[in-house]
Design a protein around this motif. Structure first.
Motif, PDB file in Angstrom:
ATOM      1  N   ASP A  26       0.826  -1.199   0.000  1.00  0.00           N
ATOM      2  CA  ASP A  26       0.000   0.000   0.000  1.00  0.00           C
ATOM      3  C   ASP A  26       0.869   1.262   0.000  1.00  0.00           C
ATOM      4  O   ASP A  26       0.621   2.209  -0.737  1.00  0.00           O
ATOM      5  N   LYS A  27       1.917   1.218   0.788  1.00  0.00           N
ATOM      6  CA  LYS A  27       2.832   2.356   0.902  1.00  0.00           C
ATOM      7  C   LYS A  27       3.471   2.668  -0.458  1.00  0.00           C
ATOM      8  O   LYS A  27       3.734   3.808  -0.804  1.00  0.00           O
ATOM      9  N   LYS A  48       2.216   1.935  -3.427  1.00  0.00           N
ATOM     10  CA  LYS A  48       1.281   1.808  -4.558  1.00  0.00           C
ATOM     11  C   LYS A  48       1.411   2.940  -5.586  1.00  0.00           C
ATOM     12  O   LYS A  48       1.307   2.705  -6.782  1.00  0.00           O
ATOM     13  N   ASP A  49       1.711   4.146  -5.115  1.00  0.00           N
ATOM     14  CA  ASP A  49       1.833   5.265  -6.055  1.00  0.00           C
ATOM     15  C   ASP A  49       3.179   5.275  -6.776  1.00  0.00           C
ATOM     16  O   ASP A  49       3.350   5.981  -7.760  1.00  0.00           O
ATOM     17  N   ARG A  50       4.142   4.546  -6.256  1.00  0.00           N
ATOM     18  CA  ARG A  50       5.468   4.545  -6.893  1.00  0.00           C
ATOM     19  C   ARG A  50       5.627   3.420  -7.906  1.00  0.00           C
ATOM     20  O   ARG A  50       6.599   3.405  -8.648  1.00  0.00           O
ATOM     21  N   GLU A  53       5.218   1.601 -11.237  1.00  0.00           N
ATOM     22  CA  GLU A  53       4.933   2.041 -12.624  1.00  0.00           C
ATOM     23  C   GLU A  53       4.661   0.818 -13.468  1.00  0.00           C
ATOM     24  O   GLU A  53       5.236  -0.227 -13.238  1.00  0.00           O
TER      25      GLU A  53
END
Ligand code: F6R
Ligand code: MG
Ligand code: MG
Length: 368
Positions: free
Chosen positions: A359-360, A362-364, A366
């Protein structure tokens, strides 16, 4: 005479982390069960493996008896109180519910019960394991009751030669199936070779055996603590009862599978594979990396419902080599550190920090 053997266990607190049940808790359990003797129980014994308190009770109330389960719940609650006063670690750990509602199943403790027509001589072995899960009994139970390389009686004794019936539980989909050996050996192994999913609950004789086909000759606890709690609390640390001799595996055939310290899931944080080390009750104190997982065996002769014993069955130099091998395997597995297959599979870690890590990030992540 009909006798029910109820083996019920729970972790209600450990002396120095998850290490061992201190004497004070066993004494508490002993005092309460002593009072219940004659009135409710024929007989009882109290033991432990690691941080798990084990109650062994004989009675005529049958399986799933509200009185017997209520008594066990009461013992665990009182022992948890003592554990709290002593500041023991994980006091009351396995007691997931506040109020007892008729059956201890689903409330945290592990349960293995069987009702039998006591034979003139009835040898039984009670096993307890710490830092592992219910499926840990699959391999030894298979070897006792279905593998002629373990149990000579399967070839030599006509009542063993008939084979046995295994009640296998699907622990995820909550259903069960009865399978017959030797006819279905390969299908049985296909299931029980995945001990995290399928666990042997009971073993029965076949029709025509000296023992009635509906009477179990072995029973194991199959409770899954994290499922009952909805989070990781501790490992299931299962118990099991096995009857022996006279048309069943001999005591030595019941013990023999443990000469091989097979790999089981559990150990540190319930998240590592490690060898199951057979030990005397004296040595049932997992220390290294909270382990390695341990198994004890208490031998009794049951007579008119009374437990004569226990004999500490792994207190025997013939298991020294199994312990030595277990230590070597422990070294080998430990050197993998956080890598599989020492650490359990990614899927099995889903109940721990793994989702948080993903989750931590998830935005990184690609797309490739
Ligand atoms: C395994 C077990 C221990 C604990 C570990 C961490 O069944 O009980 O290995 O998981 O000692 O315990 P906590 O999270 O209570 O500090
Ligand atoms: Mg504990
Ligand atoms: Mg334990």
């Amino acid at each position: 005479m009909k006798v029910t053997i109820s083996v019920i266990k729970a972790d209600v607190g450990g002396l120095v982390g998850h290490h061992v049940v201190p004497e004070e808790l066993e004494e508490t359990a002993w005092a309460i069960l002593e009072e219940a003797k004659d009135e409710l129980l024929f007989d009882f014994d109290v033991s432990h493996v690691g941080d798990d308190l084990i109650l062994i009770m004989t009675h005529d109330k049958g399986e799933d008896s509200e009185e017997i389960h209520g008594l066990a719940w009461n013992v665990f609650q009182e022992a948890a109180e003592v554990a709290k006063e002593m500041g023991l670690y994980g006091a009351g750990q396995d007691l997931l519910k506040n109020a007892f509602s008729g059956n201890i199943r689903g409330m945290g403790p592990g349960v293995a019960e069987m009702t039998i027509e006591e034979r003139p001589s009835e040898p039984i072995i009670v096993f307890g394991a710490d830092k592992t899960e219910a499926g840990a009994w699959n391999l030894p139970l298979y070897r006792m009751f279905a593998d002629p390389f373990n149990t000579a009686g399967l070839i030599i004794d006509p009542h063993l030669h008939m084979g046995f019936r295994f009640e296998v539980w699907d622990l995820i989909d909550h259903k069960k199936v009865i399978m017959s050996t030797s006819e279905e050996m390969y299908d049985l192994l296909a299931l029980i070779g995945s001990p995290g999913r399928f666990a042997i609950k009971r073993v029965f004789p076949k029709p025509g055996h000296l023992i009635n086909e509906n009477e179990p000759v072995a029973v194991a606890s199959t409770e899954r603590l994290y499922e009952e709690a909805g989070r990781y609390v501790g490992k299931d640390d299962p118990v099991m009862v096995v009857r022996a001799q006279h048309g069943l595996p001999a005591v030595g055939e019941v013990m023999e599978p443990f000469a091989f310290p097979h790999l089981v899931e559990g150990w540190m944080r319930g998240s590592h594979w490690g060898p199951l080390m057979p030990v005397s009750v004296r040595d049932a104190k997992p220390t290294r990396f909270d382990g390695p997982p341990r198994v004890i065996a208490l031998g009794y002769q049951l007579k008119n419902g009374m437990l004569i014993g226990p004999e500490d069955m792994f207190d025997d130099p013939s298991f020294d080599r199994a312990r030595q091998i277990a230590n070597e395997i422990a070294d080998y597995m430990r050197r993998h550190g956080p890598f599989e297959p020492h650490r359990v599979s990614f899927h099995d870690l889903e109940y721990t920090t793994m989702p948080a890590v993903l989750d931590k990030l998830k935005d990184r992540f690609e797309p490739l």
